[in-house]
Motif scaffolding. Structure first.
Motif, PDB file in Angstrom:
ATOM      1  N   ASP A 104      12.792   9.256   4.195  1.00  0.00           N
ATOM      2  CA  ASP A 104      12.864   9.898   2.873  1.00  0.00           C
ATOM      3  C   ASP A 104      13.006  11.404   2.975  1.00  0.00           C
ATOM      4  O   ASP A 104      13.777  12.013   2.247  1.00  0.00           O
ATOM      5  N   ASP A 105      12.194  12.013   3.847  1.00  0.00           N
ATOM      6  CA  ASP A 105      12.165  13.485   3.891  1.00  0.00           C
ATOM      7  C   ASP A 105      11.483  13.891   5.197  1.00  0.00           C
ATOM      8  O   ASP A 105      10.263  13.991   5.268  1.00  0.00           O
ATOM      9  N   LEU A 149       2.140  14.844   8.429  1.00  0.00           N
ATOM     10  CA  LEU A 149       1.492  14.393   9.660  1.00  0.00           C
ATOM     11  C   LEU A 149       0.550  15.479  10.185  1.00  0.00           C
ATOM     12  O   LEU A 149      -0.594  15.198  10.563  1.00  0.00           O
ATOM     13  N   ILE A 150       1.039  16.712  10.176  1.00  0.00           N
ATOM     14  CA  ILE A 150       0.210  17.816  10.688  1.00  0.00           C
ATOM     15  C   ILE A 150      -1.072  17.957   9.876  1.00  0.00           C
ATOM     16  O   ILE A 150      -2.155  18.184  10.432  1.00  0.00           O
ATOM     17  N   ASN A 151      -0.956  17.785   8.563  1.00  0.00           N
ATOM     18  CA  ASN A 151      -2.155  17.858   7.712  1.00  0.00           C
ATOM     19  C   ASN A 151      -3.080  16.667   7.930  1.00  0.00           C
ATOM     20  O   ASN A 151      -4.277  16.840   8.161  1.00  0.00           O
ATOM     21  N   LYS A 152      -2.532  15.474   7.854  1.00  0.00           N
ATOM     22  CA  LYS A 152      -3.363  14.271   7.851  1.00  0.00           C
ATOM     23  C   LYS A 152      -3.982  13.981   9.230  1.00  0.00           C
ATOM     24  O   LYS A 152      -5.069  13.433   9.318  1.00  0.00           O
ATOM     25  N   ALA A 153      -3.244  14.323  10.276  1.00  0.00           N
ATOM     26  CA  ALA A 153      -3.800  14.119  11.619  1.00  0.00           C
ATOM     27  C   ALA A 153      -4.666  15.308  12.024  1.00  0.00           C
ATOM     28  O   ALA A 153      -5.161  15.360  13.152  1.00  0.00           O
ATOM     29  N   GLU A 154      -4.829  16.259  11.117  1.00  0.00           N
ATOM     30  CA  GLU A 154      -5.688  17.431  11.363  1.00  0.00           C
ATOM     31  C   GLU A 154      -5.256  18.201  12.614  1.00  0.00           C
ATOM     32  O   GLU A 154      -6.070  18.547  13.470  1.00  0.00           O
ATOM     33  N   LEU A 155      -3.955  18.436  12.707  1.00  0.00           N
ATOM     34  CA  LEU A 155      -3.448  19.195  13.852  1.00  0.00           C
ATOM     35  C   LEU A 155      -3.505  20.694  13.593  1.00  0.00           C
ATOM     36  O   LEU A 155      -3.848  21.464  14.493  1.00  0.00           O
ATOM     37  N   ALA A 156      -3.140  21.117  12.390  1.00  0.00           N
ATOM     38  CA  ALA A 156      -3.095  22.558  12.104  1.00  0.00           C
ATOM     39  C   ALA A 156      -3.087  22.792  10.608  1.00  0.00           C
ATOM     40  O   ALA A 156      -2.793  21.897   9.824  1.00  0.00           O
ATOM     41  N   LYS A 199       0.843  -1.196   0.000  1.00  0.00           N
ATOM     42  CA  LYS A 199       0.000   0.000   0.000  1.00  0.00           C
ATOM     43  C   LYS A 199       0.880   1.247   0.000  1.00  0.00           C
ATOM     44  O   LYS A 199       1.951   1.261   0.598  1.00  0.00           O
ATOM     45  N   ALA A 200       0.385   2.302  -0.644  1.00  0.00           N
ATOM     46  CA  ALA A 200       1.112   3.579  -0.587  1.00  0.00           C
ATOM     47  C   ALA A 200       1.086   4.060   0.856  1.00  0.00           C
ATOM     48  O   ALA A 200       0.052   3.967   1.530  1.00  0.00           O
ATOM     49  N   PRO A 201       2.193   4.545   1.380  1.00  0.00           N
ATOM     50  CA  PRO A 201       2.196   4.999   2.772  1.00  0.00           C
ATOM     51  C   PRO A 201       1.303   6.226   2.934  1.00  0.00           C
ATOM     52  O   PRO A 201       1.133   7.009   1.995  1.00  0.00           O
ATOM     53  N   VAL A 202       0.727   6.346   4.136  1.00  0.00           N
ATOM     54  CA  VAL A 202      -0.145   7.475   4.428  1.00  0.00           C
ATOM     55  C   VAL A 202       0.676   8.764   4.508  1.00  0.00           C
ATOM     56  O   VAL A 202       0.237   9.827   4.068  1.00  0.00           O
ATOM     57  N   LEU A 203       1.866   8.648   5.042  1.00  0.00           N
ATOM     58  CA  LEU A 203       2.755   9.800   5.187  1.00  0.00           C
ATOM     59  C   LEU A 203       4.044   9.551   4.400  1.00  0.00           C
ATOM     60  O   LEU A 203       4.464   8.403   4.257  1.00  0.00           O
ATOM     61  N   ASP A 260       6.038   8.575  14.237  1.00  0.00           N
ATOM     62  CA  ASP A 260       6.696   7.587  13.378  1.00  0.00           C
ATOM     63  C   ASP A 260       6.002   7.581  12.020  1.00  0.00           C
ATOM     64  O   ASP A 260       5.158   8.443  11.755  1.00  0.00           O
ATOM     65  N   ASP A 261       6.341   6.627  11.179  1.00  0.00           N
ATOM     66  CA  ASP A 261       5.805   6.664   9.816  1.00  0.00           C
ATOM     67  C   ASP A 261       4.298   6.438   9.741  1.00  0.00           C
ATOM     68  O   ASP A 261       3.694   6.662   8.692  1.00  0.00           O
ATOM     69  N   ASN A 262       3.701   5.999  10.839  1.00  0.00           N
ATOM     70  CA  ASN A 262       2.240   5.854  10.851  1.00  0.00           C
ATOM     71  C   ASN A 262       1.521   7.051  11.467  1.00  0.00           C
ATOM     72  O   ASN A 262       0.299   7.079  11.493  1.00  0.00           O
ATOM     73  N   GLY A 263       2.274   7.999  11.990  1.00  0.00           N
ATOM     74  CA  GLY A 263       1.634   9.188  12.551  1.00  0.00           C
ATOM     75  C   GLY A 263       2.207   9.575  13.891  1.00  0.00           C
ATOM     76  O   GLY A 263       3.353   9.247  14.212  1.00  0.00           O
TER      77      GLY A 263
END
Lengths: 470, 470
Positions: free
Chosen positions: A12-13, A21-28, A3-7, A276-279
């Motif tokens: 890598d970067d 992470l900030i976008n996907k976890a809806e932090l800010a 599967k394509a990674p969520v983050l 980590d790479d999952n959030g």
């Protein structure tokens, strides 16, 4: 096919991982004015819990909250020479108010030493009024050329403490107390972030301070983040604002002062320490949601079970959320809670119910296993304390394994490419510090040989901790 | 010879009494920039307790806290025509940041509907995202020509709620819920302030709203104070910012919105509701200090006793402060606690100790009597609840006794010189409202015949409440 990674993976970067992470976890989100940010509910929930825990420690240290104005007359800033030099390039200036140009422009506070001293000089009359211990929770503005959400923003939220004392010793001890018992304790005990408590060099001191104490932490990419600072201001602001008191001996004396601050930057530190790479992975003592109880499917029996489990865990004193939004696929919700870093998920489906079990997924060490429903209330508090300790251990081990003891400037610069270097201050000195700065490497702090906070820059045996920093 | 009063008596000069109280009880100072204020620790303590109680109620109503930027691009304000017209004259404008003139000036938020809608329009995609219920605790700036501490300040602290809903009905019901279950409940139950819940006339509506619900209270001088408002925004901001969602039927629909706010102005309301010629009287449920235990003299036995009593009362769940500052004369400290309005004082001197009693001084009804020390922990919670109820009764009785039912504009204006008037809206109407406005008298709100909140301005039987207001 994987599967394509969520983050974006950290390896890598790292900066892109952080932003993802900030976008996907809806932090800010980024704000519309350059360098500002919108803190979304889940991100703000982290800050709220930080505030609660910090506020209790600040009050235990005897300080009371107050509120000083956002707008400071420009003339106040100029009264303390080093202070204005430090802050002038970052100021936001209001020139227009109520439909008119203002006679004197006002600055939006970048910090409040000046305006607070204006009032301290009125409130402090006698030795009986000392120590005066004030804290404020507020927004401040420092115009940022290279903003990064949470870490360096034009507007940020913080607490700033400001105190006045009768003697040098009392001020010095109070700055150290805040450094250790408020910041050090909170960051270690609640945030589960390993911090090195040290002293800033003259070059890195706060504009207007005679000594700056700092807490430095190693992030996941080996760079350093300054998590908070506590300053001895000496009598610099007292002189500029005539903040004096009548001593027991009937003499007019200038007060000795401290100021100390910690900000929403700590949210950035939390992400880069524990993510980590999952959030994100939120330490259980901080988490506003420690346990999420998920209904895998929308059967009546499952929905009834998750609500009942939720109630039972709440009654056991845990901070619990029930996720019964079964019109959204279970997999998507599970990934979302992983991203948000909720320490423990209790997942309940029809098959689990038949067995009287639920699936216990632990975000911090990872892994899933079935657990008897009846045992959850007793088990989870232990699991959460284990996971809290694990995060701190991981944070400490990272720093230890990625810190090199070196003796030359070249070695220090090399070590700072991937982690931290420790170098005797007598081998580095202000000249070496300047040389490293040209390569983007700074002295984060000085620590004594035994790891304690040195009393002076030049105390024998002082070690400089050197790193690239956010 | 009578002692000089600590405060200007209310009957002599109410505004001066108010200002005296704020100074002497150390609630706040004027800030250096016109219209700003410094909230001192005791005043801020009142606000902190208001925040705690309100925040719990806001969260019970399902809203989550977030934080939006202080700085709003000027262009946002102009997108909703009535909104910009309402706020333009009060704006503070930043034209200069980071050492440069800005390309687009930014305004310091006077309220956040515009910037929040910019983000709602991104976050809301589907009906599943609704309702979206957000609250923020923040400072806002509205340039004030005639400032008065707490009541009308250039910068103030507040909470502002902003919500988006799928239907008109849902938004309407939510605005009403906040009005009643958050504001109404908090003000009545915690602040012990009698409030009339009503609907604003078109003239008094929030700039950009289709309906404004308000809570109005009568102050000690018979004038009205608006304590909080809850607005139905209809689709005005949704149109301006394209805040829309995909409905269950697959259609793009504009959301329906609410916003609602309450501020540090409530501290002013508290003072003018409950204060008397001896100072403030803080309702026990609000008080951060419910009981102060005072040592009259500095004997060891007395000091030990006050600390022990303090501990025992804390253990009984009361918020207690021990005052053992016996280097300050007892009389001065007692006057100071009176000024600050701490509900109950327990005063202990050597003679009391001999008798096993303490002097119980009740700030709210007034009066002092000796009480057996062993009975305090059981007695005080009852005393505090009695006093809480008494404040609300006094507030309600003031409104009832100083409100006149009238039928003509002349009578309404006359009644408003000393209190409130109730006049059928059908007898007043927008023309009568305009006529009263010329005499400085406004329609505070409309209420239905049975005292409930009317569904429309012109609902039959609506009564206008008319008064001078802060």
């Amino acid at each position: 096919m994987a599967k394509a990674p969520v983050l974006t993976p950290q390896a890598d970067d790292f900066p892109r991982w952080y932003q993802d992470l900030i976008n996907k976890a809806e932090l800010a989100d980024n704000g519309p004015v350059r360098g500002t940010m919108v803190i979304r509910p889940y991100g703000y929930g982290l800050w709220e819990r930080m505030q609660q825990e910090m506020d209790a420690r600040i009050k235990d240290a005897g300080a009371a909250n107050a509120y000083f104005p956002l707008f400071i007359p420009q003339s106040y800033l100029t009264r303390e020479a080093e202070h204005v030099e430090g802050f002038a390039p970052e100021l936001a200036v209001v020139t227009h108010g109520g439909g008119k140009d203002l006679e004197e422009p006002v600055v939006v506070r970048p910090t409040s030493e000046t305006i607070i001293n204006e009032y301290f000089s009125k409130w402090v009359q006698s030795y009986r009024d000392l120590p005066l211990l004030i804290n404020q929770w507020a927004n401040v503005v420092r115009w940022e050329m290279r903003p990064r959400v949470f870490l360096r923003t034009t507007e940020f939220l913080w607490q700033e403490g400001h105190t006045a004392h009768a003697t040098y010793e009392d001020a010095r001890d109070y700055a150290a107390r805040i450094h250790r018992d408020v910041y050090g304790d909170f960051m270690t005990d609640v945030l589960a972030i390993d911090v090195v408590l040290g002293r800033k060099t003259a070059k890195e001191r706060f504009a207007g301070a005679i000594n700056t104490l700092t807490l430095e932490s190693m992030m996941g990419d080996g760079k350093a983040l300054q998590m908070g600072t506590s300053h001895e201001l000496g009598q610099n602001f007292a002189k500029a604002f005539h903040t004096q008191y009548l001593s027991k001996d009937g003499e007019q004396e200038l007060v000795w002062q401290t100021s100390w601050g910690s900000s929403t930057r700590m949210v950035g530190g939390l992400i880069m320490s524990h993510g980590d790479d999952n959030g994100l992975r939120v330490p259980p003592r901080l988490a506003s949601v420690q346990v999420v109880v998920l209904a895998i499917k929308g059967d009546d029996a499952v929905l009834a079970a998750v609500r009942e489990i939720g109630d039972r865990l709440k009654a056991a004193g845990l901070r619990v959320q029930v996720d019964d939004r079964t019109d959204t696929p279970f997999g998507r919700r599970a990934v979302d809670w992983e991203l948000k870093g909720v320490p423990v998920r209790v997942e309940v489906g029809p098959r689990d119910l038949e067995n009287g079990t639920a699936m216990l997924a632990r975000r911090i060490p990872g892994g899933k296993e079935p657990v008897a429903v009846g045992e959850l209330a007793e088990l989870l508090p232990k699991v959460l304390e284990e996971d809290q300790a694990l995060l701190l251990t991981q944070s400490r081990e990272r720093r230890e394994s990625r810190t090199a003891d070196v003796r030359t400037i070249a070695e220090a610069a090399e070590a700072a490419a991937t982690g931290w270097a420790r170098i005797p201050w007598s081998d580095l000195g202000p000249e070496g510090e300047a040389e490293l700065a040209e390569q983007g490497v700074t002295v984060r702090c000085l620590v004594a040989e035994d790891g304690s906070v040195p009393e002076a820059d030049d105390a024998p045996g002082n070690v400089a901790i050197v790193a690239r920093a956010y």
